[in-house]
Scaffold this motif. Structure first.
Motif, PDB file in Angstrom:
ATOM      1  N   THR A 422      -1.159   5.805   0.261  1.00 14.95           N
ATOM      2  CA  THR A 422      -2.346   5.473  -0.522  1.00 14.95           C
ATOM      3  C   THR A 422      -2.108   5.696  -2.010  1.00 14.95           C
ATOM      4  OG1 THR A 422      -3.750   6.105   1.355  1.00 14.95           O
ATOM      5  CG2 THR A 422      -4.809   5.938  -0.795  1.00 14.95           C
ATOM      6  N   TYR A 425       0.106   2.961  -3.353  1.00 12.15           N
ATOM      7  CA  TYR A 425      -0.638   1.697  -3.399  1.00 12.15           C
ATOM      8  C   TYR A 425      -1.604   1.671  -4.592  1.00 12.15           C
ATOM      9  CZ  TYR A 425      -3.874  -1.992  -1.952  1.00 12.15           C
ATOM     10  OH  TYR A 425      -4.666  -3.117  -1.913  1.00 12.15           O
ATOM     11  N   MET A 433       4.063  -4.582  -6.793  1.00 15.09           N
ATOM     12  CA  MET A 433       3.949  -4.135  -5.409  1.00 15.09           C
ATOM     13  C   MET A 433       5.135  -4.570  -4.553  1.00 15.09           C
ATOM     14  SD  MET A 433       2.377  -2.381  -3.205  1.00 15.09           S
ATOM     15  CE  MET A 433       0.931  -1.966  -4.183  1.00 15.09           C
ATOM     16  N   VAL A 440       5.334   1.857   0.524  1.00 15.27           N
ATOM     17  CA  VAL A 440       3.890   1.908   0.768  1.00 15.27           C
ATOM     18  C   VAL A 440       3.583   1.740   2.252  1.00 15.27           C
ATOM     19  CG1 VAL A 440       1.697   0.730   0.335  1.00 15.27           C
ATOM     20  CG2 VAL A 440       3.316   1.065  -1.547  1.00 15.27           C
ATOM     21  N   LEU A 463      -0.882  -5.763   3.693  1.00 14.17           N
ATOM     22  CA  LEU A 463       0.348  -5.150   3.177  1.00 14.17           C
ATOM     23  C   LEU A 463       1.490  -5.297   4.183  1.00 14.17           C
ATOM     24  CD1 LEU A 463      -1.191  -1.925   1.598  1.00 14.17           C
ATOM     25  CD2 LEU A 463      -0.065  -3.773   0.345  1.00 14.17           C
TER      26      LEU A 463
END
Length: 632
Positions: A422, A425, A433, A440, A463
């Motif tokens: 978290t 992220y 990302m 992540v 994700l």
């Protein structure tokens, strides 16, 4: 005049392994002098016995003999199907930096590789090896711009190269790199965690008659491998195919060798060290890593200290003799780490969740920038970390990482992973990302049972789709299937109405990855839901495509044919249930009529087909031709 001093242990210490070194050097010299068949040695031993250190000490002598050394390491917490590509790409990165090959040698090597891989443009295999692509692109005008026929996309998504083709290309790439002037050594560490694809590539390399002047070195923990383990099964298959697998055992070192080692560490005559080394040998069983960690513990507990007056190391034999010691290295190190400061323990626990290797920036985000440079330097001083690259740290040994991980109470491990995932992220902008997606997702997936909110589960599913598609694009099929199945597990009954595109993409990509890795039963199970929930027929086509390929691979030819006929019919091309001589004659005459008066050039200049239904029908017709030929 008595004071303690921290005991500093030299890195990559090697004792009692002369026979093993000589054997491996002899194998390499054989590959140089004769070179008609690849050579193979498998180094086995318990964790911490010095298998990797043995190869580290061999690396320079092998390079001095003219060898090109490539190395990769498997990790049970990371993606095994990326290890070989990463090792090869790192090697070519070194070539780019050092200009190892120059002149005719460089041109010759580039020609050999280009002959295997074809053009560097739009080549999905080379996307896995960016450094190789960059190196081949230098002076690329020397080479033909034609695309190799070996590069063919998989499925309708175009995200990956087929599994069998990837294995073939890796094998041929190794063959192109190895030569009499540049014999090649490939070392893969911790093969007990290797994936099926990499093991099969090793088998293909070792049985390829075109590969010469090559030495394969592998290492594995014999305590974690039994007769039914995939590695042993693959080695047995190689031996049945005529490959000679040389077994190199790395066991505990003998008492006299322990005495020599401690004598050199403490700069003390061997005769004065014998009482100490005897106790240490009996407590550690002669396992090198255990010996080194035990010495550090004795030093930290003031049972081994440096006497400034006498300028020598001293020790308390009675206290050492009565020192309790855990049964294994991990338990012992965890016990010692638990005595460190709270900040040190916290940093170690977070670092352990990040895997074997991590950039300092990722550790900083995971700990909310509470970990300082002083922490990482202390970890290096203690022998927990080593610097792998600029601002990239790696655990000294996976046993050290495991010890740090076990500092986290078992009932809180998932919470730690979810917290780290978290934080990463939330602290990473969308455009960055893709660089951290695996860090992540690997951590968030550990906390699947702790995420109950629908929106948050959807976010994690998205994700996982991103991670799965990135893994597919680099042909890491096993990892891709795991990410995509994890993404599917985050969906619920509402997802098909609230997040239709996400659900369809996850199932589509998962069916593709599962087909490539050969998990056919799982594929046939998961496609049932999207085939039932898809909004239109077109959204089912890629799922049907992977179903039919599965039927073909599992000898379910009748099912494949009937499915193909049904799909082609729904795409507007009806087939009669029975083909009579009259129907055949009528169709043949129609084809002749359409072709009458047309030259080859006329046909080649016809406009490209654009109708999606017709294109789909052609795709499934090709499947049908293969299936009917197989049935016949």
């Amino acid at each position: 005049d008595m004071m303690t001093s921290r005991l500093r242990l030299p890195q990559n210490m090697l004792y009692g392994r002369q026979a093993q070194m000589s054997l491996i050097l002899h194998l390499f010299q054989t590959s140089i002098e004769f070179g008609n068949v690849p050579q193979m040695a498998m180094i086995s031993g318990c964790p911490g016995s010095g298998k990797s250190t043995l190869v580290d000490q061999l690396k320079q002598p092998l390079i001095d003999l003219g060898g090109c050394f490539i190395e990769g390491k498997f990790d049970k917490a990371m993606r095994p199907d990326t290890v070989l590509a990463t090792a090869l790409d790192r090697y070519f990165g070194g070539i780019l930096e050092t200009s190892k090959f120059v002149g005719n040698a460089q041109v010759s090597l580039k020609w050999r590789i280009h002959d295997i891989l074809g053009s560097t443009e739009n080549n999905p295999f080379l996307e896995m090896l960016p450094n190789l692509k960059a190196w081949l692109s230098e002076d690329s005008s020397q080479f033909s711009a034609t695309q190799s026929n070996d590069i063919i996309g998989m499925g309708s998504s175009g995200l990956a190269v087929s599994s069998q083709r990837v294995k073939y290309l890796f094998c041929k790439l190794i063959g192109a790199m190895a030569s009499r002037s540049s014999p090649l050594i490939l070392f893969l560490d911790d093969l007990q965690w290797a994936d099926e694809t990499t093991l099969d590539i090793a088998r293909m390399i070792m049985t390829d008659p075109d590969i010469t002047h090559f030495l394969f070195l592998g290492s594995y923990r014999d305590t974690e491998v039994n007769r039914s383990h995939p590695l042993i099964s693959k080695l047995n298959t190689m031996e049945e195919q005529g490959v000679t697998v040389v077994d190199v055992k790395v066991g505990p070192i003998e008492k006299e060798v322990v005495n020599t080692m401690i004598s050199e560490i403490l700069y003390t005559p061997p005769s004065l060290c014998r009482p100490l080394s005897s106790i240490i040998h009996s407590k550690t069983g002669g396992v090198i890593m255990f010996i080194l960690r035990f010495l550090q513990t004795l030093n930290a507990d003031d049972k081994l200290w440096f006497n400034m007056g006498g300028k020598r190391w001293m020790y308390d034999l009675d206290k050492i003799r009565h020192t309790e010691i855990q049964d294994d290295v991990v338990s012992h190190m965890t016990h010692q780490m638990a005595r460190l400061s709270k900040d040190m323990r916290m940093g170690l626990m977070f670092a352990a969740c990040l895997g074997r290797k991590f950039p300092s920036s990722v550790l900083a985000k995971a700990t909310k920038h509470e970990v300082t440079d002083a922490f990482t330097q202390t970890c290096i001083d203690y022998g927990f970390f080593q610097l792998d690259d600029v601002n990239v740290y790696m655990w000294q040994h996976d046993q050290v990482q495991q010890a740090a991980y076990e500092l986290i109470p078992k009932n809180k491990q998932d919470s730690y992973h979810l917290l780290i995932g978290t934080r990463l992220y939330m602290d990473t902008p969308d455009e960055k990302m893709k660089d951290l997606i695996f860090f992540v997702v690997d951590n968030m997936n550990h906390g699947v049972a702790l995420i109950n909110d629908h929106d948050k589960r959807t976010e994690v599913a998205q994700l996982n789709l991103q991670a799965g598609e990135k893994a597919l694009s680099s042909s890491a099929f096993q990892s891709a299937s795991e990410y995509l199945l994890a993404g599917i597990s985050f969906l619920d009954a509402e997802s098909w109405s609230t997040d239709y595109d996400l659900a369809l993409r996850l199932y589509d990509a998962a069916s593709e990855a599962l087909f490539v890795v050969g998990e056919f039963d799982t594929l046939m199970t998961i496609v049932e839901e999207p085939l039932r929930m898809a909004k239109c027929f077109e959204d089912k086509l890629n799922l049907y495509n992977n179903m039919i390929r599965t039927h073909s691979c599992t000898s379910m030819v009748e099912n494949g044919i009937s499915t193909c006929l049904s799909i082609i019919s729904q795409l507007g091309e009806d087939f009669p249930t029975e083909i009579t001589a009259e129907i055949y004659h009528r169709e043949a005459q129609e084809v002749k009529r359409l072709l009458h008066g047309k030259t080859k050039n006329d046909l080649l200049s016809l406009p490209t087909m654009t109708d999606s239904n017709s294109l789909g029908a052609m795709h499934f017709l090709s499947h049908l031709l293969i299936l009917t030929f197989t049935k016949r």
